[in-house]
Enzyme design. Structure first.
Site, PDB file in Angstrom:
ATOM      1  N   TYR A 118       1.056  -1.178  -0.555  1.00 58.63           N
ATOM      2  CA  TYR A 118       0.116  -0.120   0.522  1.00 58.63           C
ATOM      3  C   TYR A 118       0.464   1.204  -0.017  1.00 58.63           C
ATOM      4  O   TYR A 118       1.866   0.909   0.521  1.00 58.63           O
ATOM      5  CB  TYR A 118      -1.105   0.122   0.788  1.00 58.63           C
ATOM      6  CG  TYR A 118      -2.332   1.153   1.105  1.00 58.63           C
ATOM      7  CD1 TYR A 118      -3.260   1.405   0.701  1.00 58.63           C
ATOM      8  CD2 TYR A 118      -1.230   2.552   1.655  1.00 58.63           C
ATOM      9  CE1 TYR A 118      -4.416   1.423  -0.315  1.00 58.63           C
ATOM     10  CE2 TYR A 118      -2.830   3.710   1.401  1.00 58.63           C
ATOM     11  CZ  TYR A 118      -3.931   3.006   0.530  1.00 58.63           C
ATOM     12  OH  TYR A 118      -5.061   4.301   0.689  1.00 58.63           O
ATOM     13  N   GLN A 175     -10.601  -0.359   1.749  1.00 57.03           N
ATOM     14  CA  GLN A 175     -11.686  -1.606   0.280  1.00 57.03           C
ATOM     15  C   GLN A 175      -9.350  -1.835  -0.156  1.00 57.03           C
ATOM     16  O   GLN A 175     -10.006  -2.999  -0.617  1.00 57.03           O
ATOM     17  CB  GLN A 175     -12.224  -0.658  -0.128  1.00 57.03           C
ATOM     18  CG  GLN A 175     -11.575   0.764  -0.932  1.00 57.03           C
ATOM     19  CD  GLN A 175     -11.788   1.664  -0.282  1.00 57.03           C
ATOM     20  OE1 GLN A 175     -11.792   2.050   1.651  1.00 57.03           O
ATOM     21  NE2 GLN A 175     -12.112   2.555  -0.402  1.00 57.03           N
ATOM     22  N   ASN A 199      -3.095   6.238   6.563  1.00 57.22           N
ATOM     23  CA  ASN A 199      -3.409   7.109   7.667  1.00 57.22           C
ATOM     24  C   ASN A 199      -4.804   5.589   8.257  1.00 57.22           C
ATOM     25  O   ASN A 199      -4.126   5.233   8.213  1.00 57.22           O
ATOM     26  CB  ASN A 199      -4.922   7.669   6.760  1.00 57.22           C
ATOM     27  CG  ASN A 199      -5.625   7.254   6.180  1.00 57.22           C
ATOM     28  OD1 ASN A 199      -5.883   6.355   5.653  1.00 57.22           O
ATOM     29  ND2 ASN A 199      -6.203   7.739   4.999  1.00 57.22           N
ATOM     30  N   SER A 222       2.822  10.281  10.813  1.00 60.32           N
ATOM     31  CA  SER A 222       3.734  10.631  10.915  1.00 60.32           C
ATOM     32  C   SER A 222       4.084  11.022  12.399  1.00 60.32           C
ATOM     33  O   SER A 222       3.476  12.115  12.820  1.00 60.32           O
ATOM     34  CB  SER A 222       3.731  11.454  10.183  1.00 60.32           C
ATOM     35  OG  SER A 222       5.648  11.218  10.094  1.00 60.32           O
ATOM     36  N   GLN A 244       7.331  17.084   9.158  1.00 63.23           N
ATOM     37  CA  GLN A 244       6.375  16.199   9.118  1.00 63.23           C
ATOM     38  C   GLN A 244       4.231  16.414   9.309  1.00 63.23           C
ATOM     39  O   GLN A 244       4.219  15.180   8.817  1.00 63.23           O
ATOM     40  CB  GLN A 244       6.531  15.201  10.858  1.00 63.23           C
ATOM     41  CG  GLN A 244       8.226  14.820  10.238  1.00 63.23           C
ATOM     42  CD  GLN A 244       7.907  14.053   9.026  1.00 63.23           C
ATOM     43  OE1 GLN A 244       7.525  12.383   8.765  1.00 63.23           O
ATOM     44  NE2 GLN A 244       8.900  14.138   7.970  1.00 63.23           N
ATOM     45  N   HIS A 247       2.415  16.167   6.657  1.00 63.00           N
ATOM     46  CA  HIS A 247       1.653  14.588   6.131  1.00 63.00           C
ATOM     47  C   HIS A 247       0.244  14.740   6.604  1.00 63.00           C
ATOM     48  O   HIS A 247      -0.334  14.427   5.645  1.00 63.00           O
ATOM     49  CB  HIS A 247       2.109  13.984   6.873  1.00 63.00           C
ATOM     50  CG  HIS A 247       3.629  13.127   5.979  1.00 63.00           C
ATOM     51  ND1 HIS A 247       4.078  12.580   5.472  1.00 63.00           N
ATOM     52  CD2 HIS A 247       5.266  13.073   7.051  1.00 63.00           C
ATOM     53  CE1 HIS A 247       4.883  12.121   4.869  1.00 63.00           C
ATOM     54  NE2 HIS A 247       5.698  12.641   5.748  1.00 63.00           N
ATOM     55  N   GLU A 311       7.909   7.115  16.154  1.00 65.18           N
ATOM     56  CA  GLU A 311       8.199   7.016  14.889  1.00 65.18           C
ATOM     57  C   GLU A 311       9.474   7.573  13.902  1.00 65.18           C
ATOM     58  O   GLU A 311      10.250   6.562  14.432  1.00 65.18           O
ATOM     59  CB  GLU A 311       7.613   7.108  13.822  1.00 65.18           C
ATOM     60  CG  GLU A 311       7.527   6.709  12.538  1.00 65.18           C
ATOM     61  CD  GLU A 311       6.802   7.581  11.385  1.00 65.18           C
ATOM     62  OE1 GLU A 311       6.061   8.756  11.376  1.00 65.18           O
ATOM     63  OE2 GLU A 311       6.712   6.886  10.384  1.00 65.18           O
ATOM     64  N   HIS A 312      10.305   8.678  14.500  1.00 63.48           N
ATOM     65  CA  HIS A 312      10.763   9.369  14.074  1.00 63.48           C
ATOM     66  C   HIS A 312      11.458   9.345  14.705  1.00 63.48           C
ATOM     67  O   HIS A 312      10.955  10.413  15.787  1.00 63.48           O
ATOM     68  CB  HIS A 312      10.322  10.356  12.594  1.00 63.48           C
ATOM     69  CG  HIS A 312      10.092   9.941  11.602  1.00 63.48           C
ATOM     70  ND1 HIS A 312       9.025  10.344  11.448  1.00 63.48           N
ATOM     71  CD2 HIS A 312      10.247   9.349  10.067  1.00 63.48           C
ATOM     72  CE1 HIS A 312       8.207   9.398   9.768  1.00 63.48           C
ATOM     73  NE2 HIS A 312      10.005   9.291   9.579  1.00 63.48           N
ATOM     74  N   ASP A 345      13.323   9.835   4.503  1.00 65.62           N
ATOM     75  CA  ASP A 345      11.396   9.573   4.286  1.00 65.62           C
ATOM     76  C   ASP A 345      12.101   9.392   2.665  1.00 65.62           C
ATOM     77  O   ASP A 345      11.465   9.182   1.761  1.00 65.62           O
ATOM     78  CB  ASP A 345      10.938  11.070   3.982  1.00 65.62           C
ATOM     79  CG  ASP A 345      10.069  12.054   4.783  1.00 65.62           C
ATOM     80  OD1 ASP A 345      10.265  10.118   5.971  1.00 65.62           O
ATOM     81  OD2 ASP A 345       9.827  11.857   5.204  1.00 65.62           O
ATOM     82  N   GLU A 397       2.407 -34.400  29.830  1.00 59.74           N
ATOM     83  CA  GLU A 397       1.019 -33.748  29.055  1.00 59.74           C
ATOM     84  C   GLU A 397       0.084 -34.603  29.435  1.00 59.74           C
ATOM     85  O   GLU A 397      -1.292 -33.996  28.174  1.00 59.74           O
ATOM     86  CB  GLU A 397       1.373 -33.081  28.134  1.00 59.74           C
ATOM     87  CG  GLU A 397       2.950 -31.628  28.200  1.00 59.74           C
ATOM     88  CD  GLU A 397       3.066 -30.839  26.938  1.00 59.74           C
ATOM     89  OE1 GLU A 397       2.611 -31.334  25.858  1.00 59.74           O
ATOM     90  OE2 GLU A 397       3.672 -30.427  27.455  1.00 59.74           O
ATOM     91  N   HIS A 402       1.558 -38.747  20.962  1.00 60.87           N
ATOM     92  CA  HIS A 402       3.087 -38.322  20.884  1.00 60.87           C
ATOM     93  C   HIS A 402       3.926 -39.403  21.944  1.00 60.87           C
ATOM     94  O   HIS A 402       5.386 -39.394  21.100  1.00 60.87           O
ATOM     95  CB  HIS A 402       3.097 -36.794  21.484  1.00 60.87           C
ATOM     96  CG  HIS A 402       2.582 -36.056  21.522  1.00 60.87           C
ATOM     97  ND1 HIS A 402       1.284 -35.640  21.101  1.00 60.87           N
ATOM     98  CD2 HIS A 402       2.986 -34.733  20.975  1.00 60.87           C
ATOM     99  CE1 HIS A 402       1.029 -34.206  20.551  1.00 60.87           C
ATOM    100  NE2 HIS A 402       1.448 -34.046  20.350  1.00 60.87           N
TER     101      HIS A 402
END
Ligand SMILES: NC(=O)c1ccc[n+]([C@@H]2O[C@H](COP(=O)([O-])OP(=O)(O)OC[C@H]3O[C@@H](n4cnc5c(N)ncnc54)[C@H](O)[C@@H]3O)[C@@H](O)[C@H]2O)c1
Ligand SMILES: [Zn+2]
Length: 413
Positions: A118, A175, A199, A222, A244, A247, A311-312, A345, A397, A402
Site C-alpha cells: 500500500y 477497501q 492513514n 507520522s 512531518q 503529512h 516513529e522518527h 523519507d 502432558e 505423542h
C-alpha cells in the site's frame, strides 16, 4: 507540557470508530467482491465511474514513458539506493545448520510468494512509498507484487514500473487492503502479506485482515520527536517539525529539549516558516496536537523519548551517537542535524515505513526481513539422546499419542 506528562500524552494506536468503519468496509469487499470494491472506491477514492481499477505491467510501462525523463531517472536513483540497502540487509540473514544431539537442525530463509504494497495517496501522491515497499519486496525475492494507491498520478504509476510491480490497484483505504488480502474474483488474487503506510483507515484495516494474511506493522500518521540540547539550530528544528506536520492533520510533531530558551526560539522560526508554507493548513492542524517539553537533564529527556517510542527521532544534540545508544524505543533515528529526517523519507537508504502509535516498542520499520520467513528443519540419525525425554515429556502432558510416536523410534536407534 511537563516532561513527566509526555508518556501519558502518547496517542492510542487506532480509535474504536475508525476500527468499526474499517471493519464494515473490509467485510463488504470480502463478501461483495468487485461491485463492492468499486462502490467504495468511487465514494472514497475519487475513482471515476467505469474507470479501470487494476492496471497491468504494460499500462505501468506506458505511464513511465509519459513522465519526464529526469523524473524517471530520479525514481531509478532512489529505487537503487533503497534496493542497495535492502540487499545489504538481506545479506545479514543467512541459512543456518547446526549440530543437535543425534543429528542436525537449521533454518532457511524464503520470501512470501505474493505481497500487497500500500502506498498512501489520499492527501498527496506518495511515489516514494511505492518504492519503499515494492522495491524492498522485490529485493527480498517476492515473486508477485501488487501495489495499491488511490487516484494514482502518472509518477506514482511510474514508480510502480521502476519497482517492477506486476499489478496496480487504483484504490485506497480499507477497501484496498481488503481487496489485496481476500482477493477479488476475476480482478485481484489474494496475497500472503500486506504492507505499507497509510492513514488511520488503512492502519485499522491491516489490523482487521491480520490472520487471513500477514501484515508488516502499524505505520500510521507520522510522528517526529526532535531531541535537542543547547547546541541545536532552532530554524532547522522548525523546518523538520513542519516537514512531518504537513503529512496529515493527525501527524504529531514534538520537541523535547534540555535548553529552556530553545522553545521560544523554535516557535519564532516556526511561525515565520508556517506563514510561507503552501501546506500550512494541514501543518497547523497537526502542530495543534504536537507538544514541547523541557527537561532539566538529558537523562530525563531520554527517558521521556523512550516512554513515547516515537516513529522518527531527530537527534539535535552534541553527542547523537551516545544519545541513540542509551535509547531503547524509536522507529528510526537521525543522528545530528545534517541527517535530517526528510533524507530518510526520500530514500538515502533505510526504509521510511516505520512504526507509529508506540509500536516501536515491539517492532522495527519495514525492511527486507518483513518479506521473509525463517523456516526451521530437523534431521536426526539417532534418537538415543533425546527420544526418552520426548516420550517422558509427552506423558507428563498426558498426550499418549505423542509418547507412542516417540517410543516407536526408541527401539530402532
Ligand atoms: N508511518 C509511516 O511509515 C508513514 C509513511 C508515509 C506516510 N505515512 C502516513 O500515511 C498517511 C497518508 O494519509 P492519506 O490520507 O494522505 O492517504 P491514504 O492513502 O493513507 O488514505 C486515503 C484513503 O483513506 C480512505 N478514507 C479517507 N477518509 C475516509 C473515511 N471518512 N472513511 C473511510 N475511509 C476513508 C479513502 O479510501 C482514501 O482514499 C499520513 O497519515 C502519513 O503520515 C506514514
Ligand atoms: Zn515525512
Amino acid at each position: 507540557m511537563a516532561i513527566d506528562e509526555v508518556a501519558a500524552s502518547a496517542p492510542t494506536p487506532i480509535d474504536r470508530a475508525t476500527l468499526d468503519s474499517a471493519r464494515e468496509i473490509t467485510e463488504s469487499v470480502r463478501t461483495g467482491g468487485e461491485a463492492a470494491l468499486r462502490s467504495h472506491a468511487e465514494r472514497l477514492d475519487g475513482l471515476a465511474p467505469g474507470a479501470p481499477m487494476v492496471l497491468g505491467k504494460e499500462e505501468l510501462a506506458r505511464a513511465a514513458a509519459s513522465v519526464p525523463e529526469e523524473t524517471l531517472a530520479l525514481l531509478e536513483r532512489v529505487a537503487g539506493r533503497i534496493r542497495a540497502f535492502a540487499l545489504a540487509q538481506r545479506g545479514a540473514l543467512t541459512a543456518l545448520e547446526v549440530a543437535v544431539p543425534g543429528g542436525r537442525a537449521g533454518h532457511d530463509v524464503e520470501p512470501v510468494a505474493a505481497a500487497g504494497c500500500y502506498a498512501p495517496g489520499g492527501r498527496y501522491p506518495l511515489p516514494s512509498s511505492v518504492l519503499m515497499t515494492a522495491v524492498t519486496a522485490r529485493a527480498g525475492g517476492v515473486e508477485r507484487v501488487i501495489v495499491a494507491s488511490p487516484a494514482p498520478d502518472p509518477v506514482t504509476l511510474a514508480a510502480a514500473h521502476v519497482a517492477r510491480a506486476d499489478q496496480f490497484l487504483c484504490v485506497g483505504g480499507a477497501q484496498a487492503v481488503a481487496a489485496m488480502s481476500y482477493g477479488v474474483p476475476g480482478l485481484v488474487e489474494p496475497v500472503a502479506l500486506v504492507v505499507g503506510p497509510g492513514n488511520r483507515w488503512v492502519t485499522a484495516a491491516k489490523q482487521i485482515v491480520y490472520g487471513a494474511v500477514g501484515i508488516d506493522l502499524p505505520a500510521g500518521p507520522s510522528e517526529l520527536v526532535v531531541l535537542a540540547d543547547e547546541t541545536a539550530n532552532p530554524d532547522l528544528i522548525a523546518a523538520d517539525l513542519l516537514a512531518q506536520a504537513e503529512h496529515d492533520p493527525d501527524a504529531r510533531p514534538a520537541l523535547i529539549t534540555t535548553d529552556p530558551t530553545l522553545p521560544d526560539r523554535v516557535e519564532t522560526c516556526l511561525m515565520r516558516r508556517l506563514g510561507e508554507l503552501p501546506t500550512r493548513e494541514v501543518a497547523s492542524a497537526a502542530l495543534a496536537h504536537g507538544f514541547v517539553a523541557v527537561a532539566d537533564s538529558m537523562e530525563a529527556a531520554l527517558k521521556a523519548v523512550d516512554e513515547l517510542a516515537p516513529e522518527h527521532l531527530q537527534l539535535c544534540v552534541g553527542d547523537p551517537r551516545s544519545a541513540k545508544a542509551s535509547l531503547k524505543h524509536f522507529g528510526a533515528a537521525f543522528l545530528g542535524e545534517r541527517s535530517a529526517e526528510v533524507f530518510g523519507d526520500y530514500g538515502a537508504g533505510p526504509n521510511h515505513v516505520l512504526p507509529t502509535g508506540g509500536a516501536a516498542r515491539y517492532s522495527g520499520g519495514l525492511s527486507v526481513f518483513t518479506f521473509l520467513r525463517v523456516r526451521t528443519w530437523l534431521e536426526l540419525d539417532s534418537v538415543k539422546e533425546t527420544g526418552e525425554d520426548a516420550r517422558d515429556l509427552a506423558e507428563l502432558e498426558r498426550l499418549s499419542g505423542h509418547a507412542r510416536a516417540a517410543e516407536a523410534r526408541l527401539g530402532s536407534s
